[in-house]
Scaffold this motif. Structure first.
Motif, PDB file in Angstrom:
ATOM      1  N   TRP A 157       0.834  -1.206   0.000  1.00 22.55           N
ATOM      2  CA  TRP A 157       0.000   0.000   0.000  1.00 22.55           C
ATOM      3  C   TRP A 157       0.868   1.255   0.000  1.00 22.55           C
ATOM      4  O   TRP A 157       1.910   1.301   0.650  1.00 22.55           O
ATOM      5  CB  TRP A 157      -0.954  -0.013   1.197  1.00 22.55           C
ATOM      6  N   ASP A 158       0.429   2.252  -0.748  1.00 19.55           N
ATOM      7  CA  ASP A 158       1.120   3.532  -0.910  1.00 19.55           C
ATOM      8  C   ASP A 158       2.423   3.419  -1.703  1.00 19.55           C
ATOM      9  O   ASP A 158       3.130   4.396  -1.861  1.00 19.55           O
ATOM     10  CB  ASP A 158       1.408   4.206   0.443  1.00 19.55           C
ATOM     11  N   ARG A 159       2.764   2.208  -2.202  1.00 22.18           N
ATOM     12  CA  ARG A 159       3.978   2.030  -3.014  1.00 22.18           C
ATOM     13  C   ARG A 159       3.656   1.422  -4.374  1.00 22.18           C
ATOM     14  O   ARG A 159       4.163   1.888  -5.389  1.00 22.18           O
ATOM     15  CB  ARG A 159       4.991   1.157  -2.267  1.00 22.18           C
ATOM     16  N   ASP A 160       2.854   0.347  -4.393  1.00 19.03           N
ATOM     17  CA  ASP A 160       2.510  -0.278  -5.678  1.00 19.03           C
ATOM     18  C   ASP A 160       1.688   0.691  -6.529  1.00 19.03           C
ATOM     19  O   ASP A 160       0.824   1.400  -6.006  1.00 19.03           O
ATOM     20  CB  ASP A 160       1.712  -1.572  -5.449  1.00 19.03           C
ATOM     21  N   MET A 161       1.963   0.680  -7.832  1.00 20.56           N
ATOM     22  CA  MET A 161       1.298   1.610  -8.742  1.00 20.56           C
ATOM     23  C   MET A 161       0.206   0.941  -9.562  1.00 20.56           C
ATOM     24  O   MET A 161       0.326  -0.219  -9.931  1.00 20.56           O
ATOM     25  CB  MET A 161       2.320   2.190  -9.726  1.00 20.56           C
ATOM     26  N   CYS A 162      -0.814   1.701  -9.878  1.00 17.23           N
ATOM     27  CA  CYS A 162      -1.901   1.230 -10.728  1.00 17.23           C
ATOM     28  C   CYS A 162      -1.358   0.970 -12.137  1.00 17.23           C
ATOM     29  O   CYS A 162      -0.669   1.826 -12.706  1.00 17.23           O
ATOM     30  CB  CYS A 162      -3.004   2.280 -10.784  1.00 17.23           C
ATOM     31  N   ALA A 163      -1.682  -0.215 -12.690  1.00 18.90           N
ATOM     32  CA  ALA A 163      -1.201  -0.593 -14.024  1.00 18.90           C
ATOM     33  C   ALA A 163      -1.766   0.306 -15.117  1.00 18.90           C
ATOM     34  O   ALA A 163      -1.218   0.374 -16.207  1.00 18.90           O
ATOM     35  CB  ALA A 163      -1.563  -2.051 -14.310  1.00 18.90           C
TER      36      ALA A 163
END
Length: 130
Positions: free
Chosen positions: A20-26
């Motif tokens: 959370w707060d690091r992974d980006m939306c594809a």
């Protein structure tokens, strides 16, 4: 938590862990921060997991994928009431103006007043055309 195989490899099916707060939306590149509205799609040649900050991003992103409607393609959405992953095709969708990208649908595990099914939510999101 999610089951792990061998040397930190992810399981072959099901939702993967989100940072959370690091992974980006594809699709839009925004960080996944609002746990209530996140989505994941698993599919394609390598059955890869793709993460989205808003169910609407997943719907639009899937449009040009030849494997989008294959039975093997998994769609996972966050249940906005219980903070757990649920099957996106079996979920119900409640209109909610506060989703991260403004597509306006939050997923719930069981039918409730005003909720629509996956296909109807998908149609309404695509009709927004953004």
């Amino acid at each position: 938590g999610l089951q792990r195989l061998g040397q930190g490899l992810e399981a072959e099916a099901g939702p993967v862990e989100v940072k959370w707060d690091r992974d980006m939306c594809a699709r839009c590149g925004m960080a996944l921060s609002d746990r209530r509205f996140a989505a994941q799609v698993r599919g394609g040649p390598k059955h890869t997991a793709f993460k989205f900050d808003d169910f609407g991003c997943a719907v639009f992103w899937l449009m040009d994928k030849p494997w989008a409607d294959e039975a093997a393609t998994e769609i996972w959405v966050r249940d906005m009431r219980s903070d757990t992953w649920i099957d996106g095709r079996k979920a119900y969708y409640v209109a909610n103006k506060a989703t991260p990208m403004g597509y306006g649908f939050g997923a719930v595990a069981s039918a409730e007043a005003g909720a629509v099914n996956f296909e109807e939510a998908r149609k309404r999101i695509l009709a927004q055309g953004k």
